[in-house]
Design a protein around this motif. Structure first.
Motif, short mmCIF file in Angstrom:
data_model
loop_
_atom_site.label_atom_id
_atom_site.label_comp_id
_atom_site.label_asym_id
_atom_site.label_seq_id
_atom_site.Cartn_x
_atom_site.Cartn_y
_atom_site.Cartn_z
N SER A 173 24.47 -39.47 54.58
CA SER A 173 23.63 -38.29 54.33
C SER A 173 23.67 -37.90 52.85
O SER A 173 22.68 -37.41 52.30
N THR A 174 24.83 -38.15 52.20
CA THR A 174 24.93 -37.91 50.77
C THR A 174 23.97 -38.82 50.01
O THR A 174 23.28 -38.39 49.08
N LEU A 175 23.92 -40.07 50.41
CA LEU A 175 23.02 -41.03 49.76
C LEU A 175 21.56 -40.61 49.93
O LEU A 175 20.78 -40.61 48.97
N ILE A 176 21.19 -40.27 51.15
CA ILE A 176 19.80 -39.88 51.41
C ILE A 176 19.43 -38.64 50.61
O ILE A 176 18.36 -38.55 49.99
N THR A 177 20.34 -37.67 50.58
CA THR A 177 20.05 -36.39 49.91
C THR A 177 20.04 -36.53 48.40
O THR A 177 19.09 -36.10 47.73
N MET A 178 21.10 -37.14 47.82
CA MET A 178 21.23 -37.17 46.37
C MET A 178 20.43 -38.31 45.72
O MET A 178 20.03 -38.20 44.56
N ASP A 179 20.20 -39.41 46.46
CA ASP A 179 19.50 -40.55 45.87
C ASP A 179 18.01 -40.57 46.18
O ASP A 179 17.25 -41.25 45.49
N PHE A 180 17.60 -39.84 47.22
CA PHE A 180 16.19 -39.85 47.57
C PHE A 180 15.58 -38.44 47.56
O PHE A 180 14.64 -38.16 46.82
N THR A 181 16.15 -37.55 48.38
CA THR A 181 15.57 -36.21 48.51
C THR A 181 15.54 -35.47 47.18
O THR A 181 14.51 -34.89 46.79
N GLN A 182 16.66 -35.46 46.46
CA GLN A 182 16.70 -34.74 45.19
C GLN A 182 15.78 -35.37 44.15
O GLN A 182 15.21 -34.66 43.31
N LYS A 183 15.62 -36.69 44.20
CA LYS A 183 14.72 -37.36 43.27
C LYS A 183 13.26 -37.00 43.56
O LYS A 183 12.46 -36.80 42.64
N LEU A 184 12.92 -36.94 44.85
CA LEU A 184 11.55 -36.63 45.23
C LEU A 184 11.22 -35.15 45.05
O LEU A 184 10.09 -34.78 44.74
N ARG A 185 12.26 -34.30 45.26
CA ARG A 185 12.06 -32.85 45.13
C ARG A 185 13.17 -32.28 44.24
O ARG A 185 14.12 -31.67 44.73
N PRO A 186 13.06 -32.46 42.93
CA PRO A 186 14.14 -32.09 42.01
C PRO A 186 14.40 -30.58 41.91
O PRO A 186 15.44 -30.18 41.40
N ASN A 187 13.49 -29.77 42.39
CA ASN A 187 13.66 -28.31 42.28
C ASN A 187 14.36 -27.69 43.48
O ASN A 187 14.48 -26.46 43.57
#
Length: 566
Positions: free
Chosen positions: A376-390
């Protein structure tokens, strides 16, 4: 027909423990910020880091796999365990300082800084898939083996679904802090239970010499292919089907480097350390905890040969794959995955049995919760945060919780598929053998070769995994599988070949393309100057705080065990 059952007190102990550990995990959870949720606030002391590493590694899947292989006269499976101590020494010396200095959340994030964003996404995706189908799914499957004895009439998918919900119950709300704190308790229980199983097994057999005599008598009577010296040998000839010595030298260390130095769900624990020293001490402590595994988790499998080799377990309705589909397993020799569950149910007295089962379920929970949180850390920090940086810190935590829910469903759906493999340990190591080499090569080249660039890092991974996919397709089309018996090629030989190919690709492509930015690379490359500066810092520490001295002592202890059982 043999029978196995639980007394009322055993059931009470199991129920009380499971409820209690969920409550404790939730209370210890941290989710004030993304750093709290995913890295426990980066404030863990070395004993917690070390025990957490050990507990996450020695889940019920590993324990069952080790005992199962030992039951099949393959004590050489312990080579995976002692090699961890060697790998963790190298990890603390070379890799860990760069991980902590960069203050990354994930291993793919580190590769992005060394190579580029494409490499980060690719590695992250591969790691997530690996976490689901290797670590989480195998943990659920192992938990199913433990509970199958208690509930033989319930289908595997139903037991797996229950275990998935239980493991996710405290991981989702509390994050890594919940995982790490519960792992400390679970590791203590697991080691305690393993000591008890070993004690009672030796008591039944009559001691070490009786075990040796019993193995030799079975061999003399034609009931066992190997004598006691061969059964208990760690260094096997190249003709050995389980672990040829060349595979031990070239293949096992690479699997270990991926698992301990590059794998998110293990390294994440060290990233939570309060500083570099605590991270290093914790890693070495985990290596030390791996050494007794031979005596408390592997040897019991050998004792089971003497105690339960022909035990009838048909009443369990445990299914094994056959040419025509699946059939009910008649005795323990036909389904060695059940070795450890049979040992605990047949040897341990009431009360202690419940406690040990609770410990096994705890180990399963530790491993699953660890992989769920890291994925879940990988999904959140490597994908979600990249797609939605705000996104805010709390929104990132919520995204991680949702990702955990999805992952646990996928793992539970995949877990029953493991029954189609020859054994749980074979499943774990073969899948790991295909995933590991290209990743290890990317980290090693990136850390030690200044000329390596983004093109080399990314395309070496892409081409290496295309080669892996091609090999798998070829094996299934020609041999209907990838086992050593079918292809004639041991998977431990495939590992170093893939590693070498990935290095050649990385170096070759890097040399054929534009050099990387010198300033960027200078901060990510290990040099002898780093070692010299560190030597000056360590000169002021007493020996018991100097990780280099502790590393040497750990390596000496490891060598003594390996030479003793060579």
């Amino acid at each position: 027909m043999e029978s196995i059952g639980l007394e009322l007190w055993d059931k009470i102990i199991i129920a009380v423990y499971l409820v209690g550990i969920v409550i404790y995990g939730i209370r210890k959870g941290k989710q004030e910020s993304s750093e709290d949720y995913f890295l426990a606030g980066r404030n863990m002391a070395w004993p917690i880091v070390g025990i957490s590493l050990f507990a996450a590694n020695i889940g019920s899947n590993t324990l069952i796999g080790l005992t199962s292989d030992a039951f099949q006269t393959n004590v050489a499976v312990y080579n995976y365990e002692w090699m961890a101590a060697v790998v963790l020494v190298i990890f603390g010396l070379f890799f860990l300082p760069f991980y902590l200095k960069s203050r990354v959340y994930t291993m793919p994030e580190f590769l992005e800084r060394r190579y580029d964003t494409r490499t980060r996404y690719l590695f992250s995706g591969i790691t997530i898939v690996g976490n689901v189908i290797i670590d989480t799914a195998s943990g659920l499957y192992a938990g199913n083996l433990i509970l199958k004895i208690i509930f033989p009439d319930y289908p595997s998918w139903m037991i797996i679904a229950f275990l998935a919900v239980a493991a996710a119950a405290y991981t989702i709300p509390g994050g890594l802090s919940s995982v790490v704190h519960t792992e400390v308790i679970q590791a203590i229980l697991l080691v305690f239970g393993s000591f008890l199983v070993t004690y009672y097994a030796f008591d039944q057999v009559g001691g070490w010499q009786k075990m040796i005599d019993g193995l030799n008598n079975l061999h003399a009577g034609g009931l066992l292919e190997k004598n006691s010296d061969e059964v208990l040998s760690l260094i096997r000839p190249n003709s050995d089907e389980a672990m040829p010595w060349l595979g031990l030298v070239l293949g096992v260390p690479l699997l270990g480097f991926y698992f301990w130095a590059n794998n998110q769900f293990m390294v994440q624990r060290v990233l939570s350390a309060k500083d570099l020293n605590h991270g290093r001490w914790g890693a070495l402590f985990a290596g030390l905890l791996k050494l007794p595994v031979l005596f408390i988790m592997v040897i019991p499998g050998v004792l089971a040969i003497l105690l339960f080799k022909d035990m009838d377990i048909s009443f369990l309705n445990y299914q094994i794959p056959t040419e025509g589909g699946f059939a009910t397993c008649e005795n323990l020799s036909d389904c060695p995955n059940m070795t450890y569950p049979v040992l605990i149910y047949k040897l341990l007295p009431t009360g202690i049995l419940g406690l040990v089962i609770a410990g096994l379920l705890a180990a399963m929970s530790s491993s699953i919760s660890a992989t769920l949180n890291s994925a879940s850390t990988l999904i959140t920090m490597d994908f979600t945060q990249k797609l939605r940086p705000n996104m805010s810190s709390k929104q990132l935590v919520r995204a991680g919780q949702i990702a955990t829910c999805v992952l646990v469903v996928l793992a539970a759906a995949w877990a029953p598929m493991i029954e189609s493999f020859q054994s749980l340990w074979t499943y774990l190591q073969q899948i790991l053998g295909f995933i590991s080499p290209p990743i290890v090569a990317a980290f090693v080249v990136g850390l030690f070769y200044r000329r390596a660039n983004a093109q080399g890092g990314f395309w070496s991974l892409v081409l290496s995994y295309l080669l892996v996919i091609g090999w798998i397709i070829y094996c299934f089309s020609k041999y209907e599988g990838i086992s050593t018996d079918a292809t004639g090629v041991h998977f431990l030989y495939v590992v170093p070949v893939l590693f070498a190919i990935a290095i050649v690709l990385n170096v070759g492509i890097s040399l054929a393309t534009t050099p990387p930015d010198a300033q960027k690379v200078s901060e990510m490359i290990w040099t002898s100057q780093i070692y010299k500066e560190e030597t000056k810092e360590l000169a002021h520490l007493p020996w018991y705080k100097n990780y280099r001295t502790l590393s040497v002592l750990l390596l000496i202890a490891t060598a003594i065990i390996v030479i003793w059982f060579a």
